[in-house]
Write a protein that holds these residues in place. Structure first.
Motif, PDB file in Angstrom:
ATOM      1  N   ARG A  87      51.352  43.399  41.642  1.00 39.42           N
ATOM      2  CA  ARG A  87      51.605  44.784  41.620  1.00 39.42           C
ATOM      3  C   ARG A  87      51.114  45.618  40.629  1.00 39.42           C
ATOM      4  NH1 ARG A  87      57.583  44.952  44.454  1.00 39.42           N
ATOM      5  NH2 ARG A  87      57.442  43.508  46.042  1.00 39.42           N
ATOM      6  N   ASN A  88      49.854  45.249  40.169  1.00 37.45           N
ATOM      7  CA  ASN A  88      49.080  45.994  39.237  1.00 37.45           C
ATOM      8  C   ASN A  88      48.002  46.886  40.010  1.00 37.45           C
ATOM      9  OD1 ASN A  88      46.658  46.743  37.290  1.00 37.45           O
ATOM     10  ND2 ASN A  88      47.701  45.437  36.017  1.00 37.45           N
ATOM     11  N   MET A  89      47.790  48.295  40.055  1.00 37.02           N
ATOM     12  CA  MET A  89      46.927  48.892  40.921  1.00 37.02           C
ATOM     13  C   MET A  89      45.381  49.036  40.583  1.00 37.02           C
ATOM     14  SD  MET A  89      49.150  52.290  41.712  1.00 37.02           S
ATOM     15  CE  MET A  89      50.785  52.094  42.726  1.00 37.02           C
ATOM     16  N   LEU A  90      44.926  48.221  39.831  1.00 32.50           N
ATOM     17  CA  LEU A  90      43.535  47.879  39.192  1.00 32.50           C
ATOM     18  C   LEU A  90      42.983  47.155  40.037  1.00 32.50           C
ATOM     19  CD1 LEU A  90      44.037  47.967  35.229  1.00 32.50           C
ATOM     20  CD2 LEU A  90      43.217  49.761  36.769  1.00 32.50           C
ATOM     21  N   VAL A  91      42.542  47.864  41.275  1.00 31.01           N
ATOM     22  CA  VAL A  91      41.557  47.281  42.467  1.00 31.01           C
ATOM     23  C   VAL A  91      40.714  48.096  42.765  1.00 31.01           C
ATOM     24  CG1 VAL A  91      43.704  45.611  42.844  1.00 31.01           C
ATOM     25  CG2 VAL A  91      43.233  47.696  44.098  1.00 31.01           C
ATOM     26  N   GLY A  92      39.540  47.431  43.292  1.00 29.72           N
ATOM     27  CA  GLY A  92      38.513  48.190  43.946  1.00 29.72           C
ATOM     28  C   GLY A  92      38.274  47.485  45.583  1.00 29.72           C
ATOM     29  N   VAL A  93      37.428  48.322  46.105  1.00 32.07           N
ATOM     30  CA  VAL A  93      37.061  47.926  47.494  1.00 32.07           C
ATOM     31  C   VAL A  93      35.577  47.952  47.709  1.00 32.07           C
ATOM     32  CG1 VAL A  93      37.115  48.120  50.024  1.00 32.07           C
ATOM     33  CG2 VAL A  93      39.282  48.149  48.833  1.00 32.07           C
ATOM     34  N   ASN A  94      34.756  47.020  47.576  1.00 33.36           N
ATOM     35  CA  ASN A  94      33.515  47.130  47.683  1.00 33.36           C
ATOM     36  C   ASN A  94      32.561  46.802  48.846  1.00 33.36           C
ATOM     37  OD1 ASN A  94      33.177  47.459  44.729  1.00 33.36           O
ATOM     38  ND2 ASN A  94      33.880  45.387  44.511  1.00 33.36           N
ATOM     39  N   VAL A  95      31.618  47.668  49.203  1.00 33.88           N
ATOM     40  CA  VAL A  95      30.978  47.596  50.364  1.00 33.88           C
ATOM     41  C   VAL A  95      29.426  47.931  49.997  1.00 33.88           C
ATOM     42  CG1 VAL A  95      30.336  48.208  52.847  1.00 33.88           C
ATOM     43  CG2 VAL A  95      32.729  48.386  51.841  1.00 33.88           C
ATOM     44  N   ALA A  96      28.401  47.330  50.202  1.00 36.51           N
ATOM     45  CA  ALA A  96      26.972  47.350  49.988  1.00 36.51           C
ATOM     46  C   ALA A  96      25.998  47.140  50.993  1.00 36.51           C
ATOM     47  CB  ALA A  96      26.427  46.756  48.592  1.00 36.51           C
ATOM     48  N   LEU A  97      25.141  47.996  51.283  1.00 32.85           N
ATOM     49  CA  LEU A  97      24.153  47.485  52.451  1.00 32.85           C
ATOM     50  C   LEU A  97      22.679  47.272  51.650  1.00 32.85           C
ATOM     51  CD1 LEU A  97      22.978  47.335  55.354  1.00 32.85           C
ATOM     52  CD2 LEU A  97      22.444  50.166  55.031  1.00 32.85           C
ATOM     53  N   ARG A  98      22.497  46.083  52.050  1.00 29.58           N
ATOM     54  CA  ARG A  98      20.881  45.502  51.550  1.00 29.58           C
ATOM     55  C   ARG A  98      20.007  45.648  52.557  1.00 29.58           C
ATOM     56  NH1 ARG A  98      21.463  39.903  50.482  1.00 29.58           N
ATOM     57  NH2 ARG A  98      20.378  39.915  52.877  1.00 29.58           N
ATOM     58  N   VAL A  99      18.909  46.195  52.310  1.00 24.16           N
ATOM     59  CA  VAL A  99      17.852  46.370  53.626  1.00 24.16           C
ATOM     60  C   VAL A  99      16.736  45.894  52.670  1.00 24.16           C
ATOM     61  CG1 VAL A  99      16.378  47.670  54.945  1.00 24.16           C
ATOM     62  CG2 VAL A  99      18.487  48.502  54.356  1.00 24.16           C
ATOM     63  N   GLY A 100      16.330  44.458  53.303  1.00 24.45           N
ATOM     64  CA  GLY A 100      15.113  43.640  52.651  1.00 24.45           C
ATOM     65  C   GLY A 100      15.792  43.165  51.289  1.00 24.45           C
ATOM     66  N   SER A 101      15.206  43.382  50.067  1.00 25.28           N
ATOM     67  CA  SER A 101      15.686  42.986  48.814  1.00 25.28           C
ATOM     68  C   SER A 101      16.316  44.076  48.041  1.00 25.28           C
ATOM     69  CB  SER A 101      14.410  42.530  48.042  1.00 25.28           C
ATOM     70  OG  SER A 101      13.506  43.631  47.868  1.00 25.28           O
ATOM     71  N   GLU A 102      16.514  45.475  48.911  1.00 30.56           N
ATOM     72  CA  GLU A 102      17.182  46.482  48.071  1.00 30.56           C
ATOM     73  C   GLU A 102      18.519  46.914  48.437  1.00 30.56           C
ATOM     74  OE1 GLU A 102      15.732  47.919  45.426  1.00 30.56           O
ATOM     75  OE2 GLU A 102      14.245  46.415  45.364  1.00 30.56           O
ATOM     76  N   VAL A 103      19.282  47.162  47.869  1.00 28.06           N
ATOM     77  CA  VAL A 103      20.579  47.955  48.084  1.00 28.06           C
ATOM     78  C   VAL A 103      20.608  49.375  48.368  1.00 28.06           C
ATOM     79  CG1 VAL A 103      23.173  48.196  47.668  1.00 28.06           C
ATOM     80  CG2 VAL A 103      22.100  46.040  47.118  1.00 28.06           C
ATOM     81  N   THR A 104      20.523  49.810  49.539  1.00 28.23           N
ATOM     82  CA  THR A 104      20.195  51.354  49.852  1.00 28.23           C
ATOM     83  C   THR A 104      21.322  52.199  49.982  1.00 28.23           C
ATOM     84  OG1 THR A 104      20.146  50.733  52.227  1.00 28.23           O
ATOM     85  CG2 THR A 104      18.138  50.519  51.017  1.00 28.23           C
ATOM     86  N   ALA A 105      22.652  51.614  50.099  1.00 26.96           N
ATOM     87  CA  ALA A 105      23.656  52.264  50.171  1.00 26.96           C
ATOM     88  C   ALA A 105      24.931  51.462  49.737  1.00 26.96           C
ATOM     89  CB  ALA A 105      23.956  52.926  51.525  1.00 26.96           C
ATOM     90  N   ALA A 106      25.909  52.033  49.116  1.00 27.96           N
ATOM     91  CA  ALA A 106      26.917  51.347  48.590  1.00 27.96           C
ATOM     92  C   ALA A 106      28.279  52.196  48.140  1.00 27.96           C
ATOM     93  CB  ALA A 106      26.697  50.622  47.275  1.00 27.96           C
ATOM     94  N   ALA A 107      29.367  51.621  48.149  1.00 26.38           N
ATOM     95  CA  ALA A 107      30.595  52.409  47.947  1.00 26.38           C
ATOM     96  C   ALA A 107      31.701  51.510  47.381  1.00 26.38           C
ATOM     97  CB  ALA A 107      31.127  52.957  49.374  1.00 26.38           C
ATOM     98  N   CYS A 108      32.318  52.050  46.399  1.00 27.95           N
ATOM     99  CA  CYS A 108      33.408  51.303  45.574  1.00 27.95           C
ATOM    100  C   CYS A 108      34.556  52.283  45.769  1.00 27.95           C
ATOM    101  CB  CYS A 108      33.072  51.029  44.268  1.00 27.95           C
ATOM    102  SG  CYS A 108      34.446  50.083  43.282  1.00 27.95           S
ATOM    103  N   ALA A 109      35.810  51.783  46.523  1.00 28.41           N
ATOM    104  CA  ALA A 109      36.878  52.737  46.761  1.00 28.41           C
ATOM    105  C   ALA A 109      38.114  52.233  45.906  1.00 28.41           C
ATOM    106  CB  ALA A 109      37.197  52.641  48.185  1.00 28.41           C
ATOM    107  N   ASP A 110      38.962  53.285  45.492  1.00 30.50           N
ATOM    108  CA  ASP A 110      40.011  53.156  44.502  1.00 30.50           C
ATOM    109  C   ASP A 110      40.952  53.193  45.587  1.00 30.50           C
ATOM    110  OD1 ASP A 110      42.259  53.144  43.079  1.00 30.50           O
ATOM    111  OD2 ASP A 110      41.075  53.794  41.090  1.00 30.50           O
ATOM    112  N   PRO A 111      41.776  52.475  46.033  1.00 30.63           N
ATOM    113  CA  PRO A 111      42.799  52.750  46.951  1.00 30.63           C
ATOM    114  C   PRO A 111      43.877  53.578  46.447  1.00 30.63           C
ATOM    115  CG  PRO A 111      42.188  50.453  46.896  1.00 30.63           C
ATOM    116  CD  PRO A 111      41.647  51.116  45.818  1.00 30.63           C
ATOM    117  N   PHE A 112      44.066  53.495  44.968  1.00 28.22           N
ATOM    118  CA  PHE A 112      45.437  54.196  44.606  1.00 28.22           C
ATOM    119  C   PHE A 112      45.112  55.475  43.800  1.00 28.22           C
ATOM    120  CE2 PHE A 112      46.304  49.886  44.646  1.00 28.22           C
ATOM    121  CZ  PHE A 112      47.283  49.776  45.761  1.00 28.22           C
TER     122      PHE A 112
END
Length: 266
Positions: A87-112
Motif C-alpha cells: 500500500r505504497n502509492m509509488l508506482v507507474g504504468v509504462n507503455v511504449a511503441l517501438r517501430v523498427g529499432s526506435e521507440v516512437t511513442a511512449a507513456a508513463c502514468a501515475d495512477p494516484f
C-alpha cells in the motif's frame, strides 16, 4: 494510443489499490498481483482494438503477435509491484511503441497523481486534468534516484548502492530510492536531477517508456559509463543536464578498480 493505453492500465491499478489481492510467484523474491494482471489486460485490450496486427510484449503475458512485426509494444502494467502490495502509492504504468529499432511513442502514468507523462517521439509532455504541459528537465533539486534492485551485471566494477556511501555523491546530490521507473519520467519533468541503474535494458518493458520520455525532453541519456545506450556494459544514466551527467560519470568511474579499461562516451 500509448497515452490512452497507459491511462486504461492506471485506472485498474487505482481501482484495485488497497484490496486483498492474489499473488503469483515469478522468481525468487518477485511476484505479480491480480492488479498487475488486470491492468495488463486493460492495456492490451486498447492496443489490440486499434492495432490488431502489432506485436506486444507484456511483463505478465509475454510476447504475442506476428514474428518480425515492424511495430511492437512494450508493456509494464505496474512498475513498483512491491510498493503497491504494501500500500505504497509509488508506482507507474509504462507503455511504449517501438517501430523498427526506435521507440516512437511512449507513456508513463501515475495512477494516484492522475498524471500521464507522454511523448510522440519528438516532444514530451505531462497530461493533467486533460491539459498538456511540456516537460522541462532541471537539476535544481539535486535529487538523484538510484535503482538498487538486482541484477547487477557490472559488479564488482559498479554497484549502485556504493554511490550512496560516496562522500562526493553525498556532497553534491541527495539520494532517493523509490523502486519504480516512474522516477525516470520525473527526470524529464524536472522532479529529479538524475536516475542511475545497472542492467541490460534493451527492449525493457520497465525502462523503454521512461527512456523515450527523457530523450524527447532533452535529457542526457547514456549507458552506465557514458557510452551509447544499450552498448558495452549497459546500464543507464539519465540526467537533466550535461553538468549533472558528467559529475555522475566521474563518481561511477571512481568505482572501477585500478587498471580496468575506461569506457569513453561515443
Amino acid at each position: 494510443m500509448a497515452l490512452t493505453a497507459a491511462q486504461a492500465g492506471a485506472a485498474v491499478v487505482h481501482a484495485m489499490y488497497g484490496a486483498s489481492l492474489a499473488r503469483f510467484e515469478k522468481t525468487a523474491g518477485d511476484f505479480a498481483t491480480a492488479a498487475d494482471v488486470e491492468a495488463e489486460k486493460a492495456i492490451l485490450d486498447v492496443i489490440r482494438a486499434a492495432r490488431p496486427d502489432d506485436a506486444i510484449t507484456g511483463e505478465e503475458s509475454g510476447r504475442a503477435g506476428p514474428e518480425g512485426a515492424e511495430r511492437g509494444w512494450l508493456v509494464d502494467p505496474l512498475c513498483g509491484t512491491l510498493n503497491y502490495a504494501v500500500r505504497n502509492m509509488l508506482v507507474g504504468v509504462n507503455v511504449a511503441l517501438r517501430v523498427g529499432s526506435e521507440v516512437t511513442a511512449a507513456a508513463c502514468a501515475d495512477p494516484f497523481a492522475g498524471e500521464v507523462f507522454w511523448t510522440d517521439g519528438a516532444r514530451a509532455y505531462v497530461r493533467r486534468d486533460g491539459a498538456d504541459e511540456p516537460l522541462e528537465p532541471s537539476s535544481d533539486s539535486r535529487l538523484v534516484d538510484v535503482n538498487l534492485d538486482p541484477p547487477f551485471p557490472n559488479e564488482p566494477d559498479f554497484r549502485a548502492v556504493r554511490l550512496l556511501a560516496d562522500a562526493g555523491f553525498v556532497e553534491r546530490f541527495r539520494p532517493r530510492v523509490v523502486s519504480t521507473t516512474l522516477a525516470v519520467a520525473w527526470v524529464a519533468a524536472g522532479r529529479r536531477a538524475a536516475y542511475v541503474t545497472d542492467g541490460h535494458l534493451r527492449d525493457s518493458v520497465h525502462f523503454a517508456a521512461g527512456i523515450a520520455l527523457c530523450q524527447a525532453a532533452g535529457c542526457v541519456v547514456t549507458g552506465i559509463h557514458g557510452q551509447p545506450l544499450h552498448t558495452g556494459a549497459g546500464g543507464l544514466v539519465v540526467a537533466a543536464d550535461q553538468e549533472t551527467h558528467a559529475a555522475l560519470l566521474e563518481l561511477i568511474g571512481a568505482q572501477r578498480p585500478l587498471g580496468s579499461p575506461s569506457v569513453l562516451p561515443g
